[in-house]
Design a protein around this motif. Structure first.
Motif, PDB file in Angstrom:
ATOM      1  N   LEU A  60       0.996  -1.139   0.094  1.00 52.89           N
ATOM      2  CA  LEU A  60       0.173  -0.005   0.141  1.00 52.89           C
ATOM      3  C   LEU A  60       0.935   1.364  -0.081  1.00 52.89           C
ATOM      4  O   LEU A  60       0.625   2.153  -0.646  1.00 52.89           O
ATOM      5  N   VAL A  61       1.964   1.160   0.698  1.00 53.59           N
ATOM      6  CA  VAL A  61       2.830   2.322   0.819  1.00 53.59           C
ATOM      7  C   VAL A  61       3.223   2.762  -0.664  1.00 53.59           C
ATOM      8  O   VAL A  61       3.800   3.871  -0.900  1.00 53.59           O
ATOM      9  N   GLU A  62       3.798   1.378  -1.305  1.00 53.61           N
ATOM     10  CA  GLU A  62       4.248   1.821  -2.586  1.00 53.61           C
ATOM     11  C   GLU A  62       3.425   2.422  -3.555  1.00 53.61           C
ATOM     12  O   GLU A  62       3.980   3.192  -4.411  1.00 53.61           O
ATOM     13  N   ARG A  63       2.184   2.128  -3.338  1.00 55.92           N
ATOM     14  CA  ARG A  63       1.120   2.705  -4.544  1.00 55.92           C
ATOM     15  C   ARG A  63       0.614   4.008  -3.743  1.00 55.92           C
ATOM     16  O   ARG A  63       0.037   4.617  -4.724  1.00 55.92           O
ATOM     17  N   PHE A  64       0.428   4.198  -2.528  1.00 58.40           N
ATOM     18  CA  PHE A  64      -0.245   5.308  -1.994  1.00 58.40           C
ATOM     19  C   PHE A  64       0.485   6.287  -1.377  1.00 58.40           C
ATOM     20  O   PHE A  64       0.179   7.433  -0.923  1.00 58.40           O
ATOM     21  N   GLY A  65       2.046   5.961  -1.175  1.00 62.09           N
ATOM     22  CA  GLY A  65       3.041   6.920  -0.565  1.00 62.09           C
ATOM     23  C   GLY A  65       2.927   6.311   0.875  1.00 62.09           C
ATOM     24  O   GLY A  65       2.036   5.578   1.568  1.00 62.09           O
ATOM     25  N   LYS A  66       4.033   6.814   1.694  1.00 55.11           N
ATOM     26  CA  LYS A  66       4.432   6.599   2.762  1.00 55.11           C
ATOM     27  C   LYS A  66       3.283   6.653   3.855  1.00 55.11           C
ATOM     28  O   LYS A  66       3.028   5.823   4.648  1.00 55.11           O
TER      29      LYS A  66
END
Length: 271
Positions: free
Chosen positions: A102-108
């Motif tokens: 999720l972080v990879e696709r939506f940001g940290k």
């Protein structure tokens, strides 16, 4: 004990809140009782209208995960569309995703929040009191009023709104530096104007004078549906309550002389 409800006390408090709202307003409301704000927002929508829903941490998988992801407050149309594009439609499907994915696709920040939200994690504190940003009084007319033909009625109504606003400010111990007006016309167009003073005030006469100046900056050729007055940039416990005096919460609004109270705010040319 047989039949004992360990959450009975919580349910009773929530029911009393609902009862108090109905007694005070005549309206029903729905309440969600959960471990945190995020889950309570979701739960309050589950049994509308007039619902009382209790969701524990153990209930998240059965009660929350089957819901659409967009039911999470903070997942807007764009984020929801992106999630659906990734094959995620429910909160449970979102919870099944890895945090790193999720972080990879939506940001940290947002990606980590999506992961926590889907698992019912929300550590935001419950804030029960906050200082008001502004105070206002407004009214919608039973029939549309014209600035010239209904000048006396409009002036009287506006003065009453100003007096009520001044009383609200003084009763709660505030003064406002920014005085504004709100107008809604018969075509439903809404117009606002405001003016910022060098010193905060809670004086009805000062508010009325400044509001009147704001009115002069509006084209009043159309009929009016709504009229309102607002005080913003609030200061607590200080200001002008009639002259150079310091505001006290118990100080009454400065009275008008009879002729001053009826002074028209709308001129014959509709300004």
């Amino acid at each position: 004990t047989l039949g004992h409800d360990p959450l009975g006390g919580v349910r009773a408090v929530a029911q009393e809140i609902k009862n108090s709202v109905r007694r005070a307003t005549g309206l029903s409301c729905s309440i969600g009782v959960t471990p945190n704000k995020l889950l309570s927002k979701i739960a309050s929508d589950l049994d509308k209208p007039d619902g009382l829903t209790v969701v524990t941490a153990d209930d998240v998988a059965s009660r929350i995960w089957p819901l659409p992801a967009r039911r999470v407050n903070g997942i807007g149309p764009k984020a929801n569309a992106k999630l659906e594009g990734l094959g995620i439609k429910t909160i449970g499907e979102l919870a099944a995703a890895e945090r790193a994915w999720l972080v990879e696709r939506f940001g940290k920040s947002y990606g980590a929040w999506l992961y926590d939200a889907s698992h019912g994690i929300d550590d935001r504190p419950v804030v029960t009191h906050s200082e008001p940003v502004s105070m206002s009084r407004e009214t919608t007319f039973e029939r549309d009023l014209h600035a010239v033909r209904d000048r006396a009625a409009l002036s009287r109504i506006f003065t009453e709104l100003v007096e009520e606003l001044a009383q609200d400010l003084q009763r709660k111990g505030y003064a406002g530096r920014t005085i504004g007006i709100k107008l809604r016309f018969d075509d439903f167009k809404t117009v606002t104007r405001d003016h910022t003073l060098p010193q905060a005030t809670a004086d009805a006469r000062t508010i009325r004078r400044v509001a009147g100046e704001c009115l002069k900056r509006v084209d009043l050729t159309r009929r009016l549906r709504l009229l309102g007055v607002r005080a913003g940039t609030l200061e607590k416990g200080s200001g002008d309550a009639g002259g150079a005096t310091r505001l006290r919460a118990s100080e009454p609004a400065a009275p008008y002389a009879a002729e001053e109270r009826e002074l028209p705010l709308f001129s014959d040319n509709g300004e």
